[in-house]
Structures are given as C-alpha cells and as structure tokens.
Design a protein around this motif. Structure first.
Motif, short mmCIF file in Angstrom:
data_model
loop_
_atom_site.label_atom_id
_atom_site.label_comp_id
_atom_site.label_asym_id
_atom_site.label_seq_id
_atom_site.Cartn_x
_atom_site.Cartn_y
_atom_site.Cartn_z
N THR A 1 0.83 -1.21 0.00
CA THR A 1 0.00 0.00 0.00
C THR A 1 0.86 1.25 0.00
N GLY A 2 2.13 1.08 0.43
CA GLY A 2 3.03 2.22 0.51
C GLY A 2 2.83 3.05 1.76
N GLU A 3 1.90 2.66 2.60
CA GLU A 3 1.54 3.47 3.76
C GLU A 3 2.05 2.93 5.08
N ILE A 4 2.32 1.64 5.15
CA ILE A 4 2.68 1.06 6.44
C ILE A 4 3.77 -0.01 6.35
N GLU A 5 3.88 -0.68 5.19
CA GLU A 5 4.82 -1.80 5.07
C GLU A 5 6.27 -1.33 5.20
N VAL A 6 7.06 -2.12 5.95
CA VAL A 6 8.48 -1.82 6.17
C VAL A 6 9.26 -3.13 6.17
N LEU A 7 10.44 -3.12 5.59
CA LEU A 7 11.38 -4.23 5.65
C LEU A 7 10.77 -5.56 5.23
N PHE A 8 10.67 -6.54 6.17
CA PHE A 8 10.25 -7.88 5.80
C PHE A 8 8.81 -7.95 5.31
N LEU A 9 8.02 -6.91 5.57
CA LEU A 9 6.66 -6.88 5.03
C LEU A 9 6.66 -6.62 3.53
N CYS A 10 7.81 -6.20 3.01
CA CYS A 10 8.00 -6.07 1.56
C CYS A 10 8.72 -7.34 1.09
N ASN A 11 7.99 -8.24 0.48
CA ASN A 11 8.56 -9.51 0.05
C ASN A 11 7.93 -9.93 -1.29
N LYS A 12 8.25 -11.12 -1.74
CA LYS A 12 7.78 -11.55 -3.06
C LYS A 12 6.27 -11.71 -3.13
N LEU A 13 5.62 -11.76 -1.97
CA LEU A 13 4.16 -11.88 -1.95
C LEU A 13 3.48 -10.51 -1.89
N THR A 14 4.29 -9.47 -1.73
CA THR A 14 3.74 -8.12 -1.61
C THR A 14 3.78 -7.43 -2.97
N PRO A 15 2.67 -6.95 -3.47
CA PRO A 15 2.69 -6.24 -4.75
C PRO A 15 3.47 -4.94 -4.63
N THR A 16 4.14 -4.58 -5.69
CA THR A 16 4.90 -3.34 -5.69
C THR A 16 4.42 -2.44 -6.83
N CYS A 17 4.83 -1.20 -6.79
CA CYS A 17 4.46 -0.25 -7.82
C CYS A 17 5.09 -0.66 -9.15
N PRO A 18 4.52 -0.25 -10.27
CA PRO A 18 5.07 -0.66 -11.56
C PRO A 18 6.41 -0.06 -11.90
N ASN A 19 6.74 1.10 -11.30
CA ASN A 19 8.00 1.77 -11.63
C ASN A 19 8.53 2.47 -10.38
N ASP A 20 9.47 1.83 -9.69
CA ASP A 20 9.95 2.41 -8.43
C ASP A 20 10.76 3.68 -8.63
N SER A 21 11.20 3.97 -9.85
CA SER A 21 11.96 5.19 -10.09
C SER A 21 11.08 6.44 -9.97
N LYS A 22 9.78 6.24 -9.94
CA LYS A 22 8.84 7.36 -9.79
C LYS A 22 8.49 7.60 -8.32
N TYR A 23 9.02 6.74 -7.44
CA TYR A 23 8.73 6.83 -6.01
C TYR A 23 9.99 7.25 -5.26
N PHE A 24 9.83 8.20 -4.34
CA PHE A 24 10.95 8.62 -3.50
C PHE A 24 11.22 7.59 -2.41
N PHE A 25 10.17 6.97 -1.89
CA PHE A 25 10.30 5.96 -0.84
C PHE A 25 10.07 4.57 -1.40
N TRP A 26 10.88 3.62 -0.94
CA TRP A 26 10.66 2.22 -1.32
C TRP A 26 9.58 1.59 -0.44
N ASP A 27 9.70 1.82 0.89
CA ASP A 27 8.70 1.30 1.82
C ASP A 27 8.30 2.43 2.76
N GLY A 28 7.74 2.08 3.89
CA GLY A 28 7.24 3.11 4.79
C GLY A 28 8.31 3.91 5.51
#
Length: 271
Positions: free
Chosen positions: A220-247
């Motif tokens: 969601t980009g609002e709360i996930e941090v570290l291990f909550l970002c994994n292969k089961l977690t959907p990510t944005c289509p283009n991370d270069s457009k985001y300043f933050f990777w996780d929360g």
C-alpha cells in the motif's frame, strides 16, 4: 553506504564487517559495521534486536587489530588516520524509543541525552585514531510514509510533532558537535544536513523526477516496512517514480539524488 563509497571513488560496494566472504584487502579500503534498526538509546536496539552501537564500536576495534595483523602497524595507522567514519544513527531513537520514554524525558531532554551519547561515540572513534568523522542529522521523520499513516491524520500529512523533535535534535547535535570540534582542531568532524534535502524533495517531488513522495512503492506504501515487503507483496510498476521504497526507506533513485545534494556538505566537512 554504496553510493558514498562510489562517490569517493573507493570501491563499488562497502562490505559488511560480518560478511563471511570478506577478504583481507577489503579491510584496507573500509567495511560497514552498521546494523539496521540500531540506535544510541539501548531501548531502541532492545526493541529491534539490532547490534548495539557499543558492539559496533567493539567490531571496529577488532577490525583495527585485524588490519594491523595483515599489514605493518605503521601502514595500518596511516589508513586509520586518513579514513572517514560516517555515523548514520539516531533516527530510530526518535521514531521508536522517544514515545516510550515520555514518562522519563520530555522531547528536549531526550534529544539532549541522545546527543550526549553521539558525542561519546565520536570521542571513542577519535581515540582509535580516526580524524574525519561525519554525523548525519535526523531526517524529517514526520514525513516518512509510516509516520504519516500513524500520526498524520486522515489526510496523511507530515506529522509536526515528529518533525519538530527531529529539528530540535538536529539543532542540539550541530551545536554540540561544533563545540566538541573546537577542542580537537586536528580533527574534521561535521554534521551532514539530512533533513533539508529530504524535505525539499518531499515537498517538490516533480522537480526531482518523482511522482510520489508520500507513499512507498511496496504494498500500500503506507505502512509496510522491511520484511513486510517480500515476493508476496505487490509493488508499484516503476519504483523510479517513487521517492520511498517502503514506509521508512528511500528507493535507490531516492538515495542517489539525496547523495548528490549532500556530497558537497560531506566534502566541506571532511576535507
């Protein structure tokens, strides 16, 4: 530290001191003793199970002994004398431990306590022979995506309480480090402003090539941090457009742009 060692032309990657594959030659060009989630307040590392700063300092002492075993002591002393120590800690203290210390400290007294611990840490590094020390200030913690979610109200605005605490800490830190440095004129010790470059990008993301600066790319980009970002977690289509990777943490592009803005500060402080 990847971007910093690249910028100084040292090497492409700064290996962890605990890396079992580390080579003797790596000892001569620097290693990292950092531990994610660490802080100067013992409560912080107790909550995150990170390696305490005191243990990181002991690891550095062991590093010096290994270096002296591998090359002549005079050569090792020369490397240490011309090395750069970069300290990036304190963020987790303000984010994690300060709320739990409210019964013991108000914000000014807690910030002052952490600054004193930073000064003690600098003193110990100095006694080991390091003469160039850079200390990063705290970022605008209230603007981190996870803090916006938890404390920024229904519109997820930057949380003033956390940002004010970071600014107060930075003010104390700058004053005290400058005062410390006057007693050691042969040293080059400086505070690197990490707050203002971040807040500038957060408030004007499009100016720096970002579309999103209030959420992370992960989930969601609002709360996930570290291990909550994994292969089961959907990510944005283009991370270069985001300043933050996780929360809490910046994307690779975010880190590279921040380094560009603080590099001159680093050079002016250390050389």
């Amino acid at each position: 530290m990847k971007f910093e060692v690249e910028a100084f032309g040292v090497k492409d990657y700064l290996p962890a001191s605990l890396d079992p594959l580390i080579k003797d030659k790596d000892l001569q060009t620097g290693v990292s003793f950092a531990s994610g989630g660490s802080g100067f307040d013992p409560l912080t590392t107790a909550e995150t199970s990170a390696i305490p700063m005191s243990v990181q300092l002991d690891m550095f002492k062991q590093h010096i002994l290994k270096l002296k075993r591998n090359i002549k002591e005079e050569a090792a002393d020369n490397i240490i004398d011309n090395s750069v120590a970069v300290i990036v800690a304190g963020n987790n203290d303000l984010f994690l431990s300060l709320p739990n210390r409210r019964l013991q400290y108000d914000v000014p007294s807690y910030a002052n306590m952490i600054v004193n611990l930073v000064l003690n840490f600098i003193q110990e590094i100095y006694k080991l022979g390091v003469r160039r020390i850079a200390v990063f200030s705290a970022p605008p913690i209230g603007c981190l995506p996870v803090v916006r979610t938890l404390d920024g109200g229904p519109h997820r605005k930057c949380a003033d309480k956390e940002n004010n605490a970071a600014q107060l800490f930075n003010s104390f830190l700058t004053q005290q480090v400058q005062l410390w440095a006057t007693s050691y004129p042969q040293s080059r010790v400086g505070v690197i402003d990490y707050y203002n470059p971040l807040i500038s990008i957060i408030e004007n993301p499009h100016k720096y090539g970002f579309d999103v600066a209030d959420r992370g790319c992960c989930g969601t980009g609002e709360i996930e941090v570290l291990f909550l970002c994994n292969k089961l977690t959907p990510t944005c289509p283009n991370d270069s457009k985001y300043f933050f990777w996780d929360g809490f943490h910046l994307t690779e592009k975010g880190n590279s742009i921040i380094l560009y803005h603080i590099l001159q500060d680093l050079l002016n402080s250390l050389f």
